[in-house]
Scaffold this motif. Structure first.
Motif, PDB file in Angstrom:
ATOM      1  N   ALA A 107      -4.007  14.535   4.566  1.00 13.17           N
ATOM      2  CA  ALA A 107      -4.321  13.509   3.577  1.00 13.17           C
ATOM      3  C   ALA A 107      -3.945  12.141   4.101  1.00 13.17           C
ATOM      4  CB  ALA A 107      -3.583  13.803   2.259  1.00 13.17           C
ATOM      5  N   ALA A 108      -2.805  12.064   4.798  1.00 18.22           N
ATOM      6  CA  ALA A 108      -2.378  10.785   5.346  1.00 18.22           C
ATOM      7  C   ALA A 108      -3.379  10.282   6.393  1.00 18.22           C
ATOM      8  CB  ALA A 108      -0.979  10.927   5.972  1.00 18.22           C
ATOM      9  N   LYS A 109      -3.907  11.202   7.224  1.00 22.62           N
ATOM     10  CA  LYS A 109      -4.888  10.811   8.239  1.00 22.62           C
ATOM     11  C   LYS A 109      -6.164  10.301   7.587  1.00 22.62           C
ATOM     12  CE  LYS A 109      -5.056  13.370  11.849  1.00 22.62           C
ATOM     13  NZ  LYS A 109      -5.307  14.494  12.791  1.00 22.62           N
ATOM     14  N   GLU A 110      -6.616  10.986   6.501  1.00 26.22           N
ATOM     15  CA  GLU A 110      -7.822  10.547   5.805  1.00 26.22           C
ATOM     16  C   GLU A 110      -7.610   9.183   5.171  1.00 26.22           C
ATOM     17  OE1 GLU A 110      -8.793  13.561   3.018  1.00 26.22           O
ATOM     18  OE2 GLU A 110      -9.284  15.063   4.536  1.00 26.22           O
ATOM     19  N   ALA A 111      -6.390   8.950   4.613  1.00 28.25           N
ATOM     20  CA  ALA A 111      -6.114   7.668   3.980  1.00 28.25           C
ATOM     21  C   ALA A 111      -6.120   6.543   5.005  1.00 28.25           C
ATOM     22  CB  ALA A 111      -4.757   7.722   3.269  1.00 28.25           C
TER      23      ALA A 111
ATOM     24  N   ALA B 276       0.836  -1.193   0.000  1.00 25.97           N
ATOM     25  CA  ALA B 276       0.000   0.000   0.000  1.00 25.97           C
ATOM     26  C   ALA B 276       0.879   1.254   0.000  1.00 25.97           C
ATOM     27  CB  ALA B 276      -0.924  -0.010   1.225  1.00 25.97           C
ATOM     28  N   ALA B 277       2.019   1.196   0.682  1.00 32.11           N
ATOM     29  CA  ALA B 277       2.913   2.358   0.730  1.00 32.11           C
ATOM     30  C   ALA B 277       3.483   2.655  -0.650  1.00 32.11           C
ATOM     31  CB  ALA B 277       4.041   2.105   1.724  1.00 32.11           C
TER      32      ALA B 277
ATOM     33  N   ASP C  42       8.933  -3.695  -4.979  1.00 28.69           N
ATOM     34  CA  ASP C  42       8.306  -2.907  -3.912  1.00 28.69           C
ATOM     35  C   ASP C  42       9.344  -2.072  -3.169  1.00 28.69           C
ATOM     36  OD1 ASP C  42       5.684  -2.555  -2.287  1.00 28.69           O
ATOM     37  OD2 ASP C  42       7.226  -2.903  -0.763  1.00 28.69           O
ATOM     38  N   ALA C  43      10.445  -2.690  -2.770  1.00 28.39           N
ATOM     39  CA  ALA C  43      11.461  -1.964  -2.019  1.00 28.39           C
ATOM     40  C   ALA C  43      12.107  -0.870  -2.865  1.00 28.39           C
ATOM     41  CB  ALA C  43      12.522  -2.940  -1.511  1.00 28.39           C
TER      42      ALA C  43
END
Length: 558
Positions: free
Chosen positions: A553-557, A460-461, A535-536
């Motif tokens: 935005a990070a909090k909403e995600a 996800a990151a 991925d890495a």
């Protein structure tokens, strides 16, 4: 804010009130500035272009575009309109002092989707580029406007300009891109950048006639020590000659009709019958600015470097600048690339521009030799090369031309992966709704994660980082890979599929030994690797070059 974007010494701490506010201000609407503006328009950037001349200059100027330049114009959406007034795949011949053809350049490769030698008329090309700007409501071109002052601070650039009627204005922009030619106001007067190099002693007179009287559909470089000259066949029956001038030959006198006819008397039976439409004397320069980036100001094209015309790379080098700079400017003002990445424009372009100048100088020294004995030795050497297949192929396929490779800049692990920092190939592919299209048109604008046969599994990151980068995800597969006619292989949701109709992508991925590549908007490879390390690697790329997501935005995600 990094040092690269700090205010210049003496800059105003508070910008002057702005009459106009845009994302990017482009100075100069020549081919490089207009290409920059078309690319910025394509990327959705509010752009203002200022041009000091009121009309397109009707001078004999650049005539050749290579495959890299055509790919840039393709990305800007103007290649097709430019092609309407172009001649593609035109050969170039080189002749000895005794008028023997010792080389004909006609490269067979089309690895980037275009022929390597294409001829055009710059005034017609500039009209097509300016017409292309009309597609974008967020791009404006103003002619007859002169840049008079420039200040910058940590947040942007304040430019003072003067309209044709004398009205003074102020423009506020996040970035300013100077593409205002060899006598650049941005470089010379405002930034006062050193412009080291050489101005060549020998000048050249350039003459163009219409109703071409010669049956010679090629470019010819005549290495005649009596008077070296170039003869070119151009679109719409235009014939150009370029003659070296010798000491004591006056610029003005050489343009007198009688002198022009004298120069042409060895070329055509009746030079008096020719209709000369343009004639001008040019000085050749080999110069490059000490820096292409100063804070939030960048220079491109002739404003950044001047190249002798021997290998036809002056304008092509400028279009490489535009291709490299436009996407970085767009991604920075749109918050998708860290601001310090602007400095990589200099890191990536300066070295290659210098290499092209040096190659042009070498060609000029060899081909414009005026000492008969040295010219004889040169001719014997070139005639001998024709009998050595490997050397002949190296010369005739133009493999001597240095190709850009970026090891420092917006790239990752270039020291470990030879393909990183190189331009990706452009074969013809099929998509779900279109067949036989060039790869770039299938990928669209922006970054693309292109995987062979299977998209790597990503966390996800990593997916979040690619989304913030504005990165498309695409799988490439062999043509007709589906289970039956009309059916295609399955790909994950949000991933596009292209079919490799020429088997070129298959061969490329096999030769490179990788499963995926991250392709930048300018079609250079930013990163590459095996499926297991995707991925890495992609998360490291995002961490290095992409701004962090805003906290809200990070909090909403989450």
């Amino acid at each position: 804010m990094t040092a690269a974007l700090q205010a210049l010494p003496g800059s105003a701490s508070v910008p002057a009130p702005a009459t106009d506010t845009v994302d990017v201000l482009v100075i100069g609407a020549g081919p490089v500035g207009a290409t920059l503006a078309n690319l910025l328009g394509t990327y959705g950037v509010r752009t203002l272009v200022l041009e000091r001349n009121t009309e397109i200059l009707d001078y004999p100027r650049a005539v050749g575009l290579d495959d890299e330049a055509m790919r840039t114009l393709q990305g800007a959406g103007v290649a097709d309109s430019m092609l309407k007034d172009m001649m593609q795949n035109v050969p170039m011949r080189m002749y000895t002092a005794s008028n023997q053809c010792f080389a004909e350049f006609l490269p067979a490769t089309r690895e980037f989707g275009w022929f390597r030698r294409n001829l055009f008329s710059q005034p017609l090309g500039e009209r097509a580029l300016r017409t292309g700007l009309q597609r974008f409501p967020h791009v404006e071109l103003r002619s007859g406007v002169e840049l008079t002052g420039l200040e910058q601070d940590a947040e942007g650039v304040t430019a003072r300009v003067r309209d044709a009627d004398g009205t003074e204005r102020v423009v506020r922009a996040s970035l300013l891109l100077g593409a205002d030619g060899g006598r650049s106001t941005v470089r010379e007067k405002l930034l006062q950048l050193p412009f080291p190099g050489a101005t060549h002693a020998r000048k050249w007179v350039v003459i163009e006639c219409d109703n071409d009287p010669l049956d010679a559909p090629y470019t010819a470089l005549h290495c005649d020590p009596v008077r070296p000259y170039v003869c070119l066949h151009l679109p719409y029956g235009i014939r150009r000659w370029e003659f070296m001038l010798f000491p004591g030959e006056d610029d003005v006198q050489m343009l007198h009709p009688d002198k022009v006819r004298e120069l042409l008397s060895r070329q055509v039976p009746d030079p008096g019958a020719l209709n000369v439409i343009r004639a001008r004397v040019y000085t050749h320069h080999s110069r490059i600015a000490s820096s292409f980036v100063v804070g939030r100001v960048c220079i491109a094209g002739d404003a950044a470097h001047l190249t002798p015309p021997w290998i036809g790379q002056g304008l092509n080098a400028g279009l490489r600048d535009a291709c490299n700079l436009a996407w970085k400017a767009a991604w920075i003002v749109q918050g998708r690339l860290k601001p310090e990445a602007l400095a990589t424009y200099h890191d990536e372009r300066h070295r290659h521009a210098k290499a092209m100048i040096e190659l042009a100088d070498l060609f000029g020294a060899v081909l414009s030799q005026t000492q008969p004995a040295l010219a004889w030795l040169r001719d014997r050497t070139f005639m001998a090369i024709r009998n050595i297949p490997r050397l002949r192929d190296y010369v005739l396929q133009m493999k001597f031309k240095p190709m850009p490779r970026y090891t420092d800049g917006v790239v990752l692990d270039a020291e470990r992966n030879d393909g990183v920092g190189r331009m990706f190939i452009q074969p013809t592919v099929d998509t779900a709704d279109r067949s036989g299209i060039r790869l770039d048109d299938a990928l669209g604008h922006g970054f693309t994660l292109l995987a062979w046969r299977h998209m790597p599994g990503l966390s996800a990151a990593a997916l979040d980082g690619l989304d913030r980068l504005g990165c498309h995800r695409t799988v490439a597969a062999m043509a007709r890979s589906g289970p039956s006619s009309g059916r295609r292989i399955d790909v994950p949701a949000g991933v596009a599929l292209i079919e490799d109709t020429e088997n070129a992508l298959n061969l490329w991925f096999r030769a490179a030994g990788v499963d995926w590549v991250l392709i930048r908007p300018d079609r250079y490879i930013a990163a590459m690797g095996k499926r297991a390390d995707a991925d890495a690697t992609l998360r490291r790329f995002v961490d290095r070059f992409v701004p962090a997501a805003p906290a809200c935005a990070a909090k909403e995600a989450a």
